[in-house]
Design a protein around this motif. Structure first.
Motif, PDB file in Angstrom:
ATOM      1  N   LYS A  59       0.804  -1.223   0.000  1.00  7.70           N
ATOM      2  CA  LYS A  59       0.000   0.000   0.000  1.00  7.70           C
ATOM      3  C   LYS A  59       0.837   1.274   0.000  1.00  7.70           C
ATOM      4  CE  LYS A  59      -1.629  -2.421   3.268  1.00  7.70           C
ATOM      5  NZ  LYS A  59      -2.138  -2.985   4.510  1.00  7.70           N
TER       6      LYS A  59
ATOM      7  N   PHE B 275     -12.344  -0.728   5.663  1.00  6.01           N
ATOM      8  CA  PHE B 275     -11.172  -1.202   4.937  1.00  6.01           C
ATOM      9  C   PHE B 275     -10.070  -1.713   5.872  1.00  6.01           C
ATOM     10  CE2 PHE B 275     -12.972   2.221   2.154  1.00  6.01           C
ATOM     11  CZ  PHE B 275     -13.498   1.361   1.205  1.00  6.01           C
ATOM     12  N   ASN B 276     -10.387  -1.830   7.152  1.00  9.57           N
ATOM     13  CA  ASN B 276      -9.377  -2.349   8.075  1.00  9.57           C
ATOM     14  C   ASN B 276     -10.005  -3.378   9.008  1.00  9.57           C
ATOM     15  OD1 ASN B 276      -7.822  -2.149  10.865  1.00  9.57           O
ATOM     16  ND2 ASN B 276      -6.391  -1.680   9.219  1.00  9.57           N
ATOM     17  N   GLY B 277      -9.589  -4.630   8.827  1.00  7.38           N
ATOM     18  CA  GLY B 277     -10.160  -5.736   9.592  1.00  7.38           C
ATOM     19  C   GLY B 277      -9.809  -5.660  11.063  1.00  7.38           C
ATOM     20  N   THR B 278      -8.596  -5.166  11.351  1.00 15.54           N
ATOM     21  CA  THR B 278      -8.157  -5.098  12.754  1.00 15.54           C
ATOM     22  C   THR B 278      -9.082  -4.161  13.544  1.00 15.54           C
ATOM     23  OG1 THR B 278      -5.892  -5.507  12.064  1.00 15.54           O
ATOM     24  CG2 THR B 278      -6.185  -4.487  14.227  1.00 15.54           C
TER      25      THR B 278
ATOM     26  N   TYR C  38      -3.745 -10.396  11.731  1.00 19.60           N
ATOM     27  CA  TYR C  38      -4.428  -9.397  10.903  1.00 19.60           C
ATOM     28  C   TYR C  38      -3.766  -8.034  10.964  1.00 19.60           C
ATOM     29  CZ  TYR C  38      -8.498 -11.010   8.484  1.00 19.60           C
ATOM     30  OH  TYR C  38      -9.313 -11.573   7.547  1.00 19.60           O
ATOM     31  N   ALA C  39      -3.258  -7.699  12.150  1.00 18.51           N
ATOM     32  CA  ALA C  39      -2.726  -6.342  12.337  1.00 18.51           C
ATOM     33  C   ALA C  39      -1.445  -6.143  11.524  1.00 18.51           C
ATOM     34  CB  ALA C  39      -2.458  -6.118  13.812  1.00 18.51           C
ATOM     35  N   GLU C  40      -1.155  -4.885  11.196  1.00 16.95           N
ATOM     36  CA  GLU C  40       0.099  -4.548  10.514  1.00 16.95           C
ATOM     37  C   GLU C  40       1.268  -4.824  11.461  1.00 16.95           C
ATOM     38  OE1 GLU C  40       0.195  -3.078   7.115  1.00 16.95           O
ATOM     39  OE2 GLU C  40      -1.696  -4.099   7.413  1.00 16.95           O
TER      40      GLU C  40
ATOM     41  N   ASP D 211      -2.897   0.476  11.972  1.00 15.30           N
ATOM     42  CA  ASP D 211      -4.307   0.075  11.939  1.00 15.30           C
ATOM     43  C   ASP D 211      -5.145   1.017  12.793  1.00 15.30           C
ATOM     44  OD1 ASP D 211      -4.203  -2.600  10.496  1.00 15.30           O
ATOM     45  OD2 ASP D 211      -2.763  -2.993  12.085  1.00 15.30           O
TER      46      ASP D 211
ATOM     47  N   ASP E 272      -3.727   2.762   7.890  1.00 14.01           N
ATOM     48  CA  ASP E 272      -3.899   1.687   6.897  1.00 14.01           C
ATOM     49  C   ASP E 272      -5.161   1.950   6.056  1.00 14.01           C
ATOM     50  OD1 ASP E 272      -3.345  -1.211   5.954  1.00 14.01           O
ATOM     51  OD2 ASP E 272      -5.419  -1.291   6.643  1.00 14.01           O
TER      52      ASP E 272
ATOM     53  N   LYS F 169      -5.715   2.971   1.819  1.00 13.22           N
ATOM     54  CA  LYS F 169      -6.673   2.334   0.906  1.00 13.22           C
ATOM     55  C   LYS F 169      -7.611   3.386   0.298  1.00 13.22           C
ATOM     56  CE  LYS F 169      -6.062  -1.891   3.494  1.00 13.22           C
ATOM     57  NZ  LYS F 169      -6.392  -2.595   4.735  1.00 13.22           N
TER      58      LYS F 169
ATOM     59  N   GLY G 295     -10.607  -9.110   4.121  1.00 13.03           N
ATOM     60  CA  GLY G 295      -9.700  -8.021   3.750  1.00 13.03           C
ATOM     61  C   GLY G 295      -8.235  -8.337   3.960  1.00 13.03           C
ATOM     62  N   ALA G 296      -7.924  -9.484   4.499  1.00 13.58           N
ATOM     63  CA  ALA G 296      -6.527  -9.844   4.731  1.00 13.58           C
ATOM     64  C   ALA G 296      -6.437 -11.360   4.817  1.00 13.58           C
ATOM     65  CB  ALA G 296      -6.027  -9.203   6.021  1.00 13.58           C
TER      66      ALA G 296
HETATM   67  N1  HSE Z   1      -3.881  -4.701   8.798  1.00 14.92           N
HETATM   68  C1  HSE Z   1      -4.787  -4.772   7.719  1.00 14.92           C
HETATM   69  C2  HSE Z   1      -6.183  -5.010   8.277  1.00 14.92           C
HETATM   70  C3  HSE Z   1      -4.365  -5.872   6.771  1.00 14.92           C
HETATM   71  O1  HSE Z   1      -6.318  -5.206   9.487  1.00 14.92           O
HETATM   72  O2  HSE Z   1      -7.152  -4.956   7.528  1.00 14.92           O
HETATM   73  C4  HSE Z   1      -4.846  -5.739   5.363  1.00 14.92           C
HETATM   74  O3  HSE Z   1      -4.414  -4.577   4.720  1.00 14.92           O
END
Ligand code: HSE
Length: 334
Positions: free
Chosen positions: A120, A173-176, A202-204, A210, A215, A219, A309-310
């Motif tokens: 990204k 757009f962020n799953g975390t 999931y987290a960066e 996040d 993040d 996007k 999303g991840a």
């Molecule tokens: N850290 C991001 C999320 C991973 O939690 O969505 C996907 O870009």
């Protein structure tokens, strides 16, 4: 088709598993295999001009923590020696400078190679420059997996919704963050929910990206540029993260039959990421690690998409769709 993989973490390894799984598909569809002619992680590289079995690369990384036997300091010196048609750039995101990803993508495009990336940082900082470079060198730059992993959004808008006027996209757009907020809905403290999201992978690498909304903002910038034809960067996005969301705020929302969700909003004039009150049952009120987007199109009306999303295989599925698009186009040109 020869592929070189830059970045051999979760996504690079997932891609190798998917390539191994789809080997027969490529042979049937194109009469030729996809050959991985090398890979690099953050410190080491391997070059295999005749190809190396993708699962062997995964085994090497799992066994020794390194994908290659040789170390490098300059990734472009490795790319100079590598033989490939498509560069897959999946090294970790750096939202401050674009990091190694920006260097590798620029190098490949400058050398007339097609690029697929889910990184990204380069796209959120230098989108227009990279697209111009790709055009100048008659190369493809595809990046479906950079926004919302397996959930199709960029190719959907560019291909299926080609004739539509899209006036806005609002989404998670962020799953975390969504995972944390959903857990808070059930009374779990923020810190504990964040720890769980990290354990799930999931987290960066730095979860600040996040929870502070960076993040999601990457996007949002990528969608603004690629779908709305805007010329913006990550720094143009108005960002509020979720660290200021208190248990009391979540309870107050619940008492009004609402939830709090971190929403990214893009239109001709809007570029924002921030917590919003969403009525329960609304498409943007989803729970857990899922991503979702509400696309407002003039002919089709509202379109809602939801997906993972991840994730290792999920993100690789987006890369697979870009790879097939490039291979289809090359086949049609022949
Ligand atoms: N850290 C991001 C999320 C991973 O939690 O969505 C996907 O870009």
């Amino acid at each position: 088709m020869r592929v070189f993989i830059c970045g051999f973490g979760t996504v690079g390894q997932g891609l190798c598993e998917v390539l191994a799984d789809r080997a027969q598909f490529f042979l049937d569809r194109y009469g030729e295999p996809v050959i991985v002619t090398g890979a690099m992680d953050s410190r080491t590289f391997i070059l295999a001009p005749q190809g190396i079995a993708p699962l062997d690369l995964v085994a090497r990384k799992k066994g020794s923590g390194r994908v290659g036997d040789e170390s490098y300091t300059d990734s472009t010196a490795v790319l100079e020696q590598a033989e490939y048609d498509i560069l897959v750039e999946v090294s970790p995101t750096d939202v401050k400078t674009g990091g190694a990803g920006l260097v590798n993508i620029t190098y490949a495009l400058n050398h007339g190679k097609d690029v697929i990336t889910v990184n990204k940082g380069p796209l959120a900082l230098k989108f227009c420059e990279l697209i111009s470079l790709a055009r100048k060198n008659k190369c493809k730059l595809r990046f479906e997996g950079s926004v919302a992993g397996a959930m199709p959004i960029i190719n959907l808008c560019h291909e299926n919704l080609k004739g539509e006027r899209i006036s806005s996209i609002r989404g998670i757009f962020n799953g975390t963050c969504n995972f944390i907020l959903s857990k808070m809905d059930k009374g779990q403290p923020f810190e504990q929910a964040l720890k769980e999201a990290q354990q799930m992978g999931y987290a960066e690498t730095d979860p600040t990206n996040d929870i502070e909304g960076y993040d999601s903002a990457c996007k949002v910038a990528i969608l603004a540029n690629s779908i709305f034809g805007r010329n913006v960067t990550f720094n143009d996005v108005k960002i509020t993260g979720i660290t200021g969301i208190t248990d009391e705020a979540v309870a107050m929302a619940a008492s009004r039959n609402m939830v709090i969700r971190l929403i990214g909003e893009i239109s001709e004039t809007r570029l924002e990421v921030g917590p919003r009150l969403v009525p329960k049952g609304h498409p943007l009120s989803i729970s857990g690690t899922l991503n979702t987007a509400l696309i407002q199109a003039d002919l089709a009306g509202p379109i809602t998409i939801t997906g993972r999303g991840a994730g290792r295989i999920e993100t690789a599925s987006a890369i697979l769709s870009d790879l097939i698009a490039i291979m289809d186009e090359r086949r049609n040109r022949r």
